[in-house]
Design an enzyme around this catalytic site. Structure first.
Site, PDB file in Angstrom:
ATOM      1  N   HIS A 151      -2.203 -10.244  12.383  1.00 24.61           N
ATOM      2  CA  HIS A 151      -1.713  -8.980  11.836  1.00 24.61           C
ATOM      3  C   HIS A 151      -1.435  -8.045  13.010  1.00 24.61           C
ATOM      4  CE1 HIS A 151      -1.232  -5.240   9.888  1.00 24.61           C
ATOM      5  NE2 HIS A 151      -2.362  -4.750  10.355  1.00 24.61           N
ATOM      6  N   CYS A 209      -3.311  -3.860   4.620  1.00 23.60           N
ATOM      7  CA  CYS A 209      -2.386  -4.862   5.179  1.00 23.60           C
ATOM      8  C   CYS A 209      -2.785  -6.291   4.824  1.00 23.60           C
ATOM      9  CB  CYS A 209      -2.313  -4.702   6.696  1.00 23.60           C
ATOM     10  SG  CYS A 209      -1.911  -3.032   7.207  1.00 23.60           S
ATOM     11  N   GLU A 221       0.846  -1.187   0.000  1.00 26.12           N
ATOM     12  CA  GLU A 221       0.000   0.000   0.000  1.00 26.12           C
ATOM     13  C   GLU A 221       0.887   1.246   0.000  1.00 26.12           C
ATOM     14  OE1 GLU A 221      -2.144   0.645   3.795  1.00 26.12           O
ATOM     15  OE2 GLU A 221      -1.388  -1.327   4.358  1.00 26.12           O
TER      16      GLU A 221
HETATM   17  N1  COA Z   1       1.533   2.891  30.932  1.00 26.25           N
HETATM   18  C1  COA Z   1       1.031   1.753  30.411  1.00 26.25           C
HETATM   19  N2  COA Z   1       0.014   1.741  29.487  1.00 26.25           N
HETATM   20  C2  COA Z   1      -0.454   2.922  29.071  1.00 26.25           C
HETATM   21  C3  COA Z   1       0.033   4.152  29.567  1.00 26.25           C
HETATM   22  C4  COA Z   1       1.079   4.100  30.535  1.00 26.25           C
HETATM   23  N3  COA Z   1       1.605   5.210  31.051  1.00 26.25           N
HETATM   24  N4  COA Z   1      -0.640   5.157  28.983  1.00 26.25           N
HETATM   25  C5  COA Z   1      -1.545   4.592  28.128  1.00 26.25           C
HETATM   26  N5  COA Z   1      -1.429   3.245  28.196  1.00 26.25           N
HETATM   27  C6  COA Z   1      -2.178   2.235  27.451  1.00 26.25           C
HETATM   28  C7  COA Z   1      -3.650   2.550  27.296  1.00 26.25           C
HETATM   29  O1  COA Z   1      -4.391   2.159  28.441  1.00 26.25           O
HETATM   30  C8  COA Z   1      -3.990   1.723  26.065  1.00 26.25           C
HETATM   31  O2  COA Z   1      -4.124   0.381  26.433  1.00 26.25           O
HETATM   32  P1  COA Z   1      -5.519  -0.408  26.175  1.00 26.25           P
HETATM   33  O3  COA Z   1      -5.664  -0.486  24.688  1.00 26.25           O
HETATM   34  O4  COA Z   1      -5.313  -1.736  26.825  1.00 26.25           O
HETATM   35  O5  COA Z   1      -6.591   0.426  26.794  1.00 26.25           O
HETATM   36  C9  COA Z   1      -2.715   1.835  25.232  1.00 26.25           C
HETATM   37  O6  COA Z   1      -1.674   2.241  26.125  1.00 26.25           O
HETATM   38  C10 COA Z   1      -2.814   2.889  24.117  1.00 26.25           C
HETATM   39  O7  COA Z   1      -3.283   4.063  24.683  1.00 26.25           O
HETATM   40  P2  COA Z   1      -4.405   4.929  23.938  1.00 26.25           P
HETATM   41  O8  COA Z   1      -4.764   6.078  24.785  1.00 26.25           O
HETATM   42  O9  COA Z   1      -5.495   4.003  23.468  1.00 26.25           O
HETATM   43  O10 COA Z   1      -3.501   5.413  22.718  1.00 26.25           O
HETATM   44  P3  COA Z   1      -3.845   6.406  21.525  1.00 26.25           P
HETATM   45  O11 COA Z   1      -5.306   6.620  21.392  1.00 26.25           O
HETATM   46  O12 COA Z   1      -2.974   7.601  21.669  1.00 26.25           O
HETATM   47  O13 COA Z   1      -3.312   5.593  20.259  1.00 26.25           O
HETATM   48  C11 COA Z   1      -3.713   3.822  18.685  1.00 26.25           C
HETATM   49  C12 COA Z   1      -3.360   4.193  20.131  1.00 26.25           C
HETATM   50  C13 COA Z   1      -3.456   2.326  18.487  1.00 26.25           C
HETATM   51  C14 COA Z   1      -5.178   4.127  18.425  1.00 26.25           C
HETATM   52  C15 COA Z   1      -2.814   4.664  17.718  1.00 26.25           C
HETATM   53  O14 COA Z   1      -1.457   4.380  17.977  1.00 26.25           O
HETATM   54  C16 COA Z   1      -3.095   4.370  16.258  1.00 26.25           C
HETATM   55  O15 COA Z   1      -4.058   4.862  15.688  1.00 26.25           O
HETATM   56  N6  COA Z   1      -2.221   3.575  15.609  1.00 26.25           N
HETATM   57  C17 COA Z   1      -2.427   3.148  14.224  1.00 26.25           C
HETATM   58  C18 COA Z   1      -3.177   1.834  14.224  1.00 26.25           C
HETATM   59  C19 COA Z   1      -3.407   1.358  12.824  1.00 26.25           C
HETATM   60  O16 COA Z   1      -2.566   1.511  11.968  1.00 26.25           O
HETATM   61  N7  COA Z   1      -4.565   0.767  12.534  1.00 26.25           N
HETATM   62  C20 COA Z   1      -4.915   0.377  11.204  1.00 26.25           C
HETATM   63  C21 COA Z   1      -4.393  -0.918  10.740  1.00 26.25           C
HETATM   64  S1  COA Z   1      -4.932  -2.315  11.652  1.00 26.25           S
END
Ligand code: COA
Length: 389
Positions: A233, A111, A79
């Site tokens: 994945h 993906c 992609e």
């Molecule tokens: N210590 C430990 N864990 C922590 C933390 C800390 N200090 N702070 C946050 N976390 C945890 C959160 O609780 C969460 O865990 P959970 O999912 O079990 O609840 C995790 O870390 C991620 O935190 P979150 O606030 O959900 O992160 P975010 O909203 O900033 O971003 C994604 C996370 C995954 C949504 C983001 O990285 C993203 O969009 N990535 C791209 C994903 C992608 O490509 N998807 C498409 C293809 S499949």
């Protein structure tokens, strides 16, 4: 007759950023990235490397080991396409000096693309068992700086030789798919960075998993106890934990313990934790990681595989690891590649991020960085110039 993965090779760029450094630059607790997302390092491709050079570098050991005489079909899933018309597969075809009798095409569905390519290649080889196919998956995962997706960036490539009586993994004929028109992640043609609604994408990934799994279960009659290991994945490695928990719930089983999760998933996560998301390559990077690093001999074990491409297309399928599979792996080569990587500091990462390709159609020679066996040497009259090293 069994058909499946006969050789399996992985390539990641030589440069990486430690996510502790990214966390410090963003003022985020490092445990969010390391524990919350399950990521430690992200691979950063230098300016003279792209999906073509990465995929060719992944495929080279396979071609060197087995030649290309029986190769009929090359499918390149990506992609991160380099041209709207010409298939990236044809650049690789040239770099690897493949026979002109070998078809070469590009495939896209986020993906999921390499799984579509794998299933098509298995059907092709089943019809022509004396021939083989080469499947490539390569991507550069790139999001806006300071966006939630930034710590899940990465890059890498997978190459798989698909053949009859495979030495590594015989693919089972049963599968379950789920297709749905959703906007969880996409990259319009005018953007270099993907757009993603990450929380929504995670929910769609899991809902699609349940749907694909139910269809696989109906087709195969197998339950979760059929799988000694599971590969998912991996947009980030903690996604696998969420997926395994959801599968248990869908199968009406008690939640897995942390020890269960480590046993079922642990070995499949190591490589991705150190490269970040590799999109089309990600599921198969997990499979290589499992087979290369699992201390237990998995010969005869059935592995469950879940492929997810945003947009969305999902598939649950499985395969049986073949006795003696270790002799067909490139584990030592992968270990040496990871050991030789070079760490970037934060500013070097951001400098590379901001480099853009010239669009003026002039003559441009690119600075030489450390790459694999091939490099993207420059541009001339809007044409990409590649060279073998
Ligand atoms: N210590 C430990 N864990 C922590 C933390 C800390 N200090 N702070 C946050 N976390 C945890 C959160 O609780 C969460 O865990 P959970 O999912 O079990 O609840 C995790 O870390 C991620 O935190 P979150 O606030 O959900 O992160 P975010 O909203 O900033 O971003 C994604 C996370 C995954 C949504 C983001 O990285 C993203 O969009 N990535 C791209 C994903 C992608 O490509 N998807 C498409 C293809 S499949």
């Amino acid at each position: 007759m069994n058909v499946g993965i006969d050789r399996l090779s992985f390539y990641a760029p030589s440069y990486f950023l430690d996510l502790h450094k990214l966390a410090a630059a963003r003022g985020v607790d490092k445990d969010k990235y390391v524990l919350g997302l399950g990521q430690e390092r992200m691979a950063v491709p230098p300016p003279d490397e792209d999906v073509v050079t990465m995929a060719a570098s992944a495929a080279l050991p396979i071609v060197e080991a087995g030649g290309a005489g029986d190769l009929d079909l090359l499918i390149f899933a990506t992609e991160t396409g380099v041209d709207q018309s010409k298939a990236a597969a044809l650049f690789v075809h040239g770099l690897l000096e493949l026979p002109s009798s070998c078809r070469a095409i590009e495939m896209k569905e986020a993906c999921y693309g390499a799984t579509a390519a794998l299933q098509l290649a298995c059907a092709w080889v089943a019809a022509h068992p004396e021939r083989s196919a080469l499947i490539l998956g390569a991507d550069i995962a790139r999001y806006d700086l300071r966006s939630p997706g930034e710590p899940t960036q990465g890059a890498g490539a997978i190459a798989m030789r698909i053949a009859a009586n495979p030495r590594i993994l015989a693919i089972d004929p049963e599968h379950g798919v789920h297709a749905e028109d959703v906007m969880d992640f996409w990259r319009p043609n005018y953007r270099e960075e993907a757009l993603v609604d990450g929380q929504y994408s995670t929910r769609v990934y899991l809902a699609s998993l349940v749907s694909a799994w139910e269809r696989y279960r109906a087709a195969s009659g197998r339950g979760l106890d059929a799988f000694r290991r599971q590969c998912f994945h991996l947009p980030f490695t903690r996604m696998a934990e969420k997926a395994q928990m959801r599968l248990h719930r869908a199968a009406g089983l008690p939640a897995p313990t942390p020890e269960d999760l480590q046993r079922i998933l642990g070995d499949s996560l190591g490589y991705n934790r150190n490269t970040g998301n590799t999109y089309a390559a990600s599921l198969y990077e997990g499979l290589v990681s499992l087979l290369d690093t699992c201390p237990e001999d998995l010969g005869g074990a059935r592995v469950g595989l879940y492929s997810y491409g945003s947009g969305c297309m999902a598939e649950f399928f499985s395969g049986v690891v073949q006795p003696g599979y270790r002799e067909a792996l490139f584990a030592a080569r992968h270990r040496a590649m990871f050991d030789a990587r070079i760490e970037l500091d934060y500013q070097q990462y951001e400098d590379i991020f901001h480099l853009a390709l010239p669009k003026d159609g002039g003559e441009h020679a690119f600075a030489q960085y450390r790459t694999g066996s091939f490099r993207f040497a420059g541009l001339s009259q809007h044409k990409r110039i590649y060279e073998a090293l």
